[in-house]
Design an enzyme around this catalytic site. Structure first.
Site, PDB file in Angstrom:
ATOM      1  N   ASP A 178       0.787  -1.226   0.000  1.00 40.02           N
ATOM      2  CA  ASP A 178       0.000   0.000   0.000  1.00 40.02           C
ATOM      3  C   ASP A 178       0.823   1.284   0.000  1.00 40.02           C
ATOM      4  O   ASP A 178       0.357   2.334   0.427  1.00 40.02           O
ATOM      5  CB  ASP A 178      -0.900  -0.012   1.242  1.00 40.02           C
ATOM      6  CG  ASP A 178      -0.124  -0.350   2.505  1.00 40.02           C
ATOM      7  OD1 ASP A 178       1.102  -0.158   2.506  1.00 40.02           O
ATOM      8  OD2 ASP A 178      -0.733  -0.810   3.488  1.00 40.02           O
ATOM      9  N   GLU A 190      -0.338  -9.146  -1.161  1.00 37.55           N
ATOM     10  CA  GLU A 190      -0.844  -8.626   0.118  1.00 37.55           C
ATOM     11  C   GLU A 190      -2.099  -7.782  -0.130  1.00 37.55           C
ATOM     12  O   GLU A 190      -2.229  -6.649   0.332  1.00 37.55           O
ATOM     13  CB  GLU A 190       0.210  -7.811   0.881  1.00 37.55           C
ATOM     14  CG  GLU A 190      -0.078  -7.670   2.355  1.00 37.55           C
ATOM     15  CD  GLU A 190       0.977  -6.855   3.102  1.00 37.55           C
ATOM     16  OE1 GLU A 190       0.938  -5.628   3.031  1.00 37.55           O
ATOM     17  OE2 GLU A 190       1.841  -7.464   3.749  1.00 37.55           O
ATOM     18  N   GLU A 219      -2.027   4.970   3.302  1.00 36.63           N
ATOM     19  CA  GLU A 219      -1.976   3.588   2.815  1.00 36.63           C
ATOM     20  C   GLU A 219      -3.354   2.971   2.591  1.00 36.63           C
ATOM     21  O   GLU A 219      -3.543   2.176   1.669  1.00 36.63           O
ATOM     22  CB  GLU A 219      -1.163   2.720   3.789  1.00 36.63           C
ATOM     23  CG  GLU A 219       0.342   3.007   3.782  1.00 36.63           C
ATOM     24  CD  GLU A 219       0.744   4.201   4.640  1.00 36.63           C
ATOM     25  OE1 GLU A 219      -0.135   4.815   5.296  1.00 36.63           O
ATOM     26  OE2 GLU A 219       1.940   4.536   4.663  1.00 36.63           O
ATOM     27  N   HIS A 264       6.882   4.904  12.855  1.00 35.24           N
ATOM     28  CA  HIS A 264       7.118   5.682  11.637  1.00 35.24           C
ATOM     29  C   HIS A 264       5.850   6.148  10.917  1.00 35.24           C
ATOM     30  O   HIS A 264       5.928   6.781   9.869  1.00 35.24           O
ATOM     31  CB  HIS A 264       7.986   4.909  10.638  1.00 35.24           C
ATOM     32  CG  HIS A 264       7.234   3.814   9.910  1.00 35.24           C
ATOM     33  ND1 HIS A 264       7.014   2.581  10.472  1.00 35.24           N
ATOM     34  CD2 HIS A 264       6.642   3.775   8.707  1.00 35.24           C
ATOM     35  CE1 HIS A 264       6.339   1.837   9.630  1.00 35.24           C
ATOM     36  NE2 HIS A 264       6.085   2.541   8.543  1.00 35.24           N
ATOM     37  N   ARG A 309       2.913   8.124   9.357  1.00 37.80           N
ATOM     38  CA  ARG A 309       2.706   9.535   9.053  1.00 37.80           C
ATOM     39  C   ARG A 309       1.651  10.177   9.950  1.00 37.80           C
ATOM     40  O   ARG A 309       1.803  11.302  10.402  1.00 37.80           O
ATOM     41  CB  ARG A 309       2.209   9.658   7.612  1.00 37.80           C
ATOM     42  CG  ARG A 309       3.152  10.325   6.684  1.00 37.80           C
ATOM     43  CD  ARG A 309       2.740  10.037   5.260  1.00 37.80           C
ATOM     44  NE  ARG A 309       3.916   9.590   4.532  1.00 37.80           N
ATOM     45  CZ  ARG A 309       4.733  10.399   3.903  1.00 37.80           C
ATOM     46  NH1 ARG A 309       4.504  11.681   3.873  1.00 37.80           N
ATOM     47  NH2 ARG A 309       5.806   9.949   3.283  1.00 37.80           N
ATOM     48  N   HIS A 326      13.809   4.898  12.014  1.00 38.96           N
ATOM     49  CA  HIS A 326      13.456   5.073  10.595  1.00 38.96           C
ATOM     50  C   HIS A 326      14.093   6.367  10.100  1.00 38.96           C
ATOM     51  O   HIS A 326      14.291   7.302  10.883  1.00 38.96           O
ATOM     52  CB  HIS A 326      11.928   5.160  10.507  1.00 38.96           C
ATOM     53  CG  HIS A 326      11.365   5.066   9.118  1.00 38.96           C
ATOM     54  ND1 HIS A 326      11.470   6.085   8.214  1.00 38.96           N
ATOM     55  CD2 HIS A 326      10.673   4.076   8.491  1.00 38.96           C
ATOM     56  CE1 HIS A 326      10.867   5.741   7.092  1.00 38.96           C
ATOM     57  NE2 HIS A 326      10.373   4.513   7.226  1.00 38.96           N
TER      58      HIS A 326
HETATM   59  C1  UD1 Z   1       6.764   4.632   3.389  1.00 44.72           C
HETATM   60  C2  UD1 Z   1       5.344   4.136   3.099  1.00 44.72           C
HETATM   61  C3  UD1 Z   1       4.800   3.384   4.303  1.00 44.72           C
HETATM   62  C4  UD1 Z   1       5.735   2.305   4.752  1.00 44.72           C
HETATM   63  C5  UD1 Z   1       7.115   2.882   4.971  1.00 44.72           C
HETATM   64  C6  UD1 Z   1       8.065   1.767   5.276  1.00 44.72           C
HETATM   65  C7  UD1 Z   1       4.140   5.654   1.635  1.00 44.72           C
HETATM   66  C8  UD1 Z   1       3.144   6.722   1.546  1.00 44.72           C
HETATM   67  N1  UD1 Z   1       4.451   5.230   2.872  1.00 44.72           N
HETATM   68  O1  UD1 Z   1       6.673   5.610   4.416  1.00 44.72           O
HETATM   69  O2  UD1 Z   1       3.560   2.777   3.949  1.00 44.72           O
HETATM   70  O3  UD1 Z   1       5.246   1.768   5.958  1.00 44.72           O
HETATM   71  O4  UD1 Z   1       7.560   3.544   3.786  1.00 44.72           O
HETATM   72  O5  UD1 Z   1       9.208   2.214   5.911  1.00 44.72           O
HETATM   73  O6  UD1 Z   1       4.613   5.158   0.636  1.00 44.72           O
HETATM   74  N2  UD1 Z   1      14.331   8.284   3.998  1.00 44.72           N
HETATM   75  C9  UD1 Z   1      15.694   8.277   3.793  1.00 44.72           C
HETATM   76  N3  UD1 Z   1      16.299   7.108   3.364  1.00 44.72           N
HETATM   77  C10 UD1 Z   1      15.593   5.977   3.170  1.00 44.72           C
HETATM   78  C11 UD1 Z   1      14.212   5.997   3.391  1.00 44.72           C
HETATM   79  C12 UD1 Z   1      13.591   7.154   3.794  1.00 44.72           C
HETATM   80  O7  UD1 Z   1      16.374   9.270   3.956  1.00 44.72           O
HETATM   81  O8  UD1 Z   1      16.187   4.951   2.800  1.00 44.72           O
HETATM   82  C13 UD1 Z   1      13.675   9.537   4.467  1.00 44.72           C
HETATM   83  C14 UD1 Z   1      13.573  10.597   3.404  1.00 44.72           C
HETATM   84  O9  UD1 Z   1      13.778  11.842   4.003  1.00 44.72           O
HETATM   85  C15 UD1 Z   1      12.118  10.504   2.981  1.00 44.72           C
HETATM   86  C16 UD1 Z   1      11.453  10.122   4.284  1.00 44.72           C
HETATM   87  O10 UD1 Z   1      12.369   9.242   4.895  1.00 44.72           O
HETATM   88  O11 UD1 Z   1      11.662  11.719   2.484  1.00 44.72           O
HETATM   89  C17 UD1 Z   1      10.086   9.505   4.177  1.00 44.72           C
HETATM   90  O12 UD1 Z   1      10.081   8.467   3.222  1.00 44.72           O
HETATM   91  P1  UD1 Z   1       8.720   8.119   2.426  1.00 44.72           P
HETATM   92  O13 UD1 Z   1       8.995   6.999   1.499  1.00 44.72           O
HETATM   93  O14 UD1 Z   1       8.138   9.351   1.867  1.00 44.72           O
HETATM   94  O15 UD1 Z   1       7.696   7.664   3.530  1.00 44.72           O
HETATM   95  P2  UD1 Z   1       7.825   6.653   4.724  1.00 44.72           P
HETATM   96  O16 UD1 Z   1       7.376   7.382   5.942  1.00 44.72           O
HETATM   97  O17 UD1 Z   1       9.133   6.000   4.722  1.00 44.72           O
HETATM   98  N1  UDP Z   2      12.954  -3.721   9.477  1.00 44.16           N
HETATM   99  C1  UDP Z   2      14.323  -3.740   9.274  1.00 44.16           C
HETATM  100  N2  UDP Z   2      15.101  -2.899  10.021  1.00 44.16           N
HETATM  101  C2  UDP Z   2      14.569  -2.041  10.930  1.00 44.16           C
HETATM  102  C3  UDP Z   2      13.175  -2.018  11.111  1.00 44.16           C
HETATM  103  C4  UDP Z   2      12.384  -2.869  10.357  1.00 44.16           C
HETATM  104  O1  UDP Z   2      14.826  -4.511   8.464  1.00 44.16           O
HETATM  105  O2  UDP Z   2      15.328  -1.298  11.555  1.00 44.16           O
HETATM  106  C5  UDP Z   2      12.093  -4.614   8.684  1.00 44.16           C
HETATM  107  C6  UDP Z   2      11.125  -5.484   9.481  1.00 44.16           C
HETATM  108  O3  UDP Z   2      11.679  -6.735   9.791  1.00 44.16           O
HETATM  109  C7  UDP Z   2       9.925  -5.602   8.554  1.00 44.16           C
HETATM  110  C8  UDP Z   2       9.985  -4.361   7.703  1.00 44.16           C
HETATM  111  O4  UDP Z   2      11.277  -3.789   7.888  1.00 44.16           O
HETATM  112  O5  UDP Z   2      10.048  -6.713   7.689  1.00 44.16           O
HETATM  113  C9  UDP Z   2       8.917  -3.393   8.090  1.00 44.16           C
HETATM  114  O6  UDP Z   2       9.142  -2.189   7.471  1.00 44.16           O
HETATM  115  P1  UDP Z   2       8.523  -0.845   7.991  1.00 44.16           P
HETATM  116  O7  UDP Z   2       8.215  -0.951   9.444  1.00 44.16           O
HETATM  117  O8  UDP Z   2       9.444   0.236   7.548  1.00 44.16           O
HETATM  118  O9  UDP Z   2       7.192  -0.710   7.111  1.00 44.16           O
HETATM  119  P2  UDP Z   2       5.716  -1.302   7.211  1.00 44.16           P
HETATM  120  O10 UDP Z   2       5.801  -2.769   7.354  1.00 44.16           O
HETATM  121  O11 UDP Z   2       5.032  -0.634   8.368  1.00 44.16           O
HETATM  122  O12 UDP Z   2       5.082  -0.871   5.940  1.00 44.16           O
END
Ligand code: UD1
Ligand code: UDP
Length: 365
Positions: free
Chosen positions: A96, A118, A132, A205, A207, A238
């Site tokens: 999602d 999923e 999501e 994490h 939003r 995160h």
């Molecule tokens: C996204 C997903 C969420 C999922 C999560 C998993 C959307 C809307 N949300 O949220 O469903 O649970 O990923 O973790 O798609 N960033 C980094 N490096 C990284 C990753 C993220 O710097 O490797 C930072 C960046 O500043 C980025 C921010 O995290 O702008 C947010 O990332 P984003 O993908 O927009 O949303 P998540 O909150 O990670």
């Molecule tokens: N995970 C990871 N390192 C971390 C935290 C989570 O590898 O520091 C893994 C965790 O085992 C799970 C996945 O990331 O499989 C979950 O991702 P996240 O919580 O970012 O997203 P969500 O599942 O809520 O979409």
């Protein structure tokens, strides 16, 4: 040979799609193309490395401070060009995220069939999780094949009017991933946590919780650690800057280790030795259920109600007080409530979801 393009962009999508990529490639029945949107960067790349998956395309869309619309727009533009050039027979998206939503929309607009891994998770609260819940409902509208992880997810889809023949219960590929990471003899970090301490693993994490609410979650953890001298908490942070800002309230506290997100191999090792999980993560809820690790879900609602029914997950809501009180109940010595939760459940399957999905694709394509 038919061509399947698998689109992924965030850490959880890679964790849940890499086992399927490996299974489909092993069979050599279809040509498999992997497109990373790069919605995440370091958090995604670590997973791809762990599974040995190298994307054929990388849209590299991540920018600091990215907005939902800007990510959606960059993925649509980049993916449209790739789809036009490659003309796959099927596009697979998972879950999602913005990547899944924009990936499905780009395929729909090119009239390419979509398979959704999923599928059918719902809270039916459009703001929770945000965005999501909207993404997965929209993907459900345009997908041709729905791979539901559980019967409950299937029931949601059928209630919404999806054709019976288009919905399959497969289990969740996250259990396949767990089998991969815990089943192989990878280097295990010691984590330096004395064995006479109980480990609490905390992540946040979402939003919709950013800001004061998330600060309250961290404060609840901090109070629990103060209350129980034999508890050590580990908080992998995160990379979202909003999470880092909220976590300031626990910086420097004794017995709380704030760490960079460990890669998936190390994270699963850590999870497997955890006493109590506190999380708003979707994937971690499922993993905790599969491993039987009592978990406090720091959200108002969860689409993983199978885990609640199985007794491993408890929903605490998002308030500091609610989370602290439930944590206190579960951490008190000889807690009967805690004991009841400590039972692994196979509600998300037994680790063969990728095999089931690959079998179905061979049949229907
Ligand atoms: C996204 C997903 C969420 C999922 C999560 C998993 C959307 C809307 N949300 O949220 O469903 O649970 O990923 O973790 O798609 N960033 C980094 N490096 C990284 C990753 C993220 O710097 O490797 C930072 C960046 O500043 C980025 C921010 O995290 O702008 C947010 O990332 P984003 O993908 O927009 O949303 P998540 O909150 O990670
Ligand atoms: N995970 C990871 N390192 C971390 C935290 C989570 O590898 O520091 C893994 C965790 O085992 C799970 C996945 O990331 O499989 C979950 O991702 P996240 O919580 O970012 O997203 P969500 O599942 O809520 O979409």
């Amino acid at each position: 040979m038919e061509r399947i393009m698998i689109v992924m962009g965030t850490r959880p999508e890679a964790i849940k799609l890499c086992p399927l990529v490996l299974e489909l490639k092993r069979r050599k029945k279809q040509e498999i193309l992997v497109c990373s949107t790069g919605q995440h960067r370091s958090m995604l790349d670590g997973v791809l490395r762990a599974f040995g998956v190298k994307p054929d395309f990388d849209l590299d869309v991540m920018r600091t401070g990215q907005t939902l619309s800007s990510v959606t727009a960059r993925i649509l533009k980049g993916l449209d060009e790739i789809l036009a050039a490659e003309r796959p027979d099927l596009v697979i998206v998972q879950g999602d995220t913005t990547t899944a939503f924009a990936g499905a929309l780009a395929a729909f607009q090119r009239r390419i069939p979509i398979a959704h891994v999923e599928a059918g998770l719902r809270t039916y609260h459009i703001d929770s999780p945000y965005p999501e819940e909207f993404h997965r409902q929209v993907i459900g509208l345009i997908a041709k094949w729905h791979f539901a992880p559980t019967e409950m997810a299937k029931e949601n889809l059928l209630r919404e009017g999806k054709k019976k023949k288009s919905v399959f219960v497969t289990g969740n590929t996250v259990v396949d991933a767990l089998r991969f990471t815990l089943g192989n003899d990878f280097h295990r970090p010691s984590w330096n946590i004395p064995t006479d301490y109980r480990l609490v693993l905390f992540t946040a994490h979402r939003r919709e919780s950013m800001g004061e609410q998330m600060k309250g979650m961290f404060s609840a953890l901090s109070r629990l650690v103060n209350e129980f001298p034999d508890v050590i908490a580990v908080c992998p942070l995160h990379h979202n800057p909003g999470v880092r800002a909220a976590a300031e309230v626990i910086r420097g506290q004794e017995r709380i280790r704030v760490i960079e997100p460990p890669d998936i191999l190390s994270f699963h090792q850590l999870l497997a030795r955890t006493y109590l999980v506190m999380t708003d993560s979707g994937g971690i809820q499922e993993e905790a259920v599969a491993l039987g690790i009592p978990t406090i879900v720091t959200r108002h609602s969860t689409e993983r109600s199978e885990g609640i029914k199985a007794g491993v997950l408890r929903l605490a809501g998002c308030s500091e007080e609610g989370i602290f009180n439930l944590g206190k109940e579960l951490l008190k010595p000889h807690s009967k409530e805690y004991k009841k939760m400590k039972t692994p459940a196979s509600v998300y399957g037994s680790g063969d979801a990728s095999v089931r999905i690959a079998d179905i694709l061979e049949r229907v394509m």
